[in-house]
Design an enzyme around this catalytic site. Structure first.
Site, PDB file in Angstrom:
ATOM      1  CD  GLU A  46      27.328   1.019  -6.193  1.00 40.15           C
ATOM      2  OE1 GLU A  46      26.124   0.743  -6.397  1.00 40.15           O
ATOM      3  OE2 GLU A  46      27.724   1.674  -5.217  1.00 40.15           O
ATOM      4  CG  ASP A  57      16.390  -2.376  -9.683  1.00 45.13           C
ATOM      5  OD1 ASP A  57      17.039  -1.713  -8.861  1.00 45.13           O
ATOM      6  OD2 ASP A  57      16.777  -3.457 -10.155  1.00 45.13           O
TER       7      ASP A  57
END
Length: 256
Positions: A46, A57
């Site tokens: 990914e 994140d």
């Protein structure tokens, strides 16, 4: 079927996916890292495209995105780099990021560019399911791209069933509702969550991400799903000395 579908169909062992940020630690690192990760034994990759406001994140990936943007990474640069992807990498590759850069690039253009360079799937966590289904699904189908949806411990069964209907790759189970980089919680609550999803007998395979950083957390994920996705731990590793040469060592630390 694309490479991702073929992988899930043919490989029965626990699968390992590695996430890293395009343009980090250097602007031209992307293909070198992808090639090294495949050679070290990962099953699919990914590649994150950075965004200036990565809300989901944790600090490790936020920092990598900040540096990547400073280095000059954007979707146009990334697709230029990926023109040689399939000369160097044979395993499935997905792109992961936020919807804003995709909208700026143009969803149809984005899907076309993915197909041109050999991308197999896309993970855009903040792309609303309604918009995907009613506005963009045909672009994904035309380009043989799997759109990967995320599920959290709070996701309702009704929504999970709908995600399963719309999916054609795998379903990404977040180990928790926190940001990336938190350790996988080995608890009764986590067991109940993973068991609940497994017992739904979805038609799509599932993978666990967020908090996978060692053999213990990888094996825990593999008890309930087809495998696990390692992100923050690998991005953090890339900032260590001689990281490129030691990528096989990192992979063995997750799946010996």
């Amino acid at each position: 079927m694309n490479r991702l579908n073929i992988l899930f169909q043919n490989k029965k062992d626990a699968l390992l996916s590695i996430y890293f940020t395009a343009g980090y630690p250097n602007l031209d690192s992307t293909l070198d890292i992808a090639e090294a990760v495949e050679k070290a034994g990962a099953d699919f990759i990914e590649i994150g495209f950075p965004y200036s406001d990565p809300l989901a994140d944790g600090p490790v990936i936020q920092n990598s995105s900040h540096i990547a943007l400073q280095n000059g990474m954007n979707l146009k640069v990334l697709f230029q780099q990926l023109k040689d992807l399939r000369k160097r990498v044979s395993i499935p590759v997905l792109l992961m990021g936020y919807v804003n850069p995709v909208l700026q690039y143009g969803v149809a253009n984005f899907c076309d560019s993915c197909a041109e360079v050999g991308i197999d799937g896309v993970i855009v966590p903040d792309l609303p399911m309604y918009e995907y289904e009613n506005l963009y699904k045909d672009n994904f189908i035309k380009n043989n791209l799997s759109n990967i949806f995320l599920v959290t411990p709070q996701t309702s069964e009704e929504r999970i069933r709908r995600i399963d209907e719309l999916s054609n790759g795998f379903i990404y189970l977040l180990s928790s509702s926190s940001t990336t980089g938190k350790n996988l919680t080995v608890s009764n609550e986590a067991d109940a969550y993973f068991s609940r999803i497994r017992d739904m007998k979805l038609k799509n395979p599932t993978m666990i991400g967020f908090g996978i950083s060692d053999v213990k957390s990888f094996n825990k994920a593999a008890e309930y799903t087809r495998g696990a996705i390692v992100g923050s731990a690998f991005v953090k590793f890339l900032d260590t000395e001689n990281a490129m040469e030691r990528i096989p060592e990192f992979i063995r630390s997750i799946r010996p």
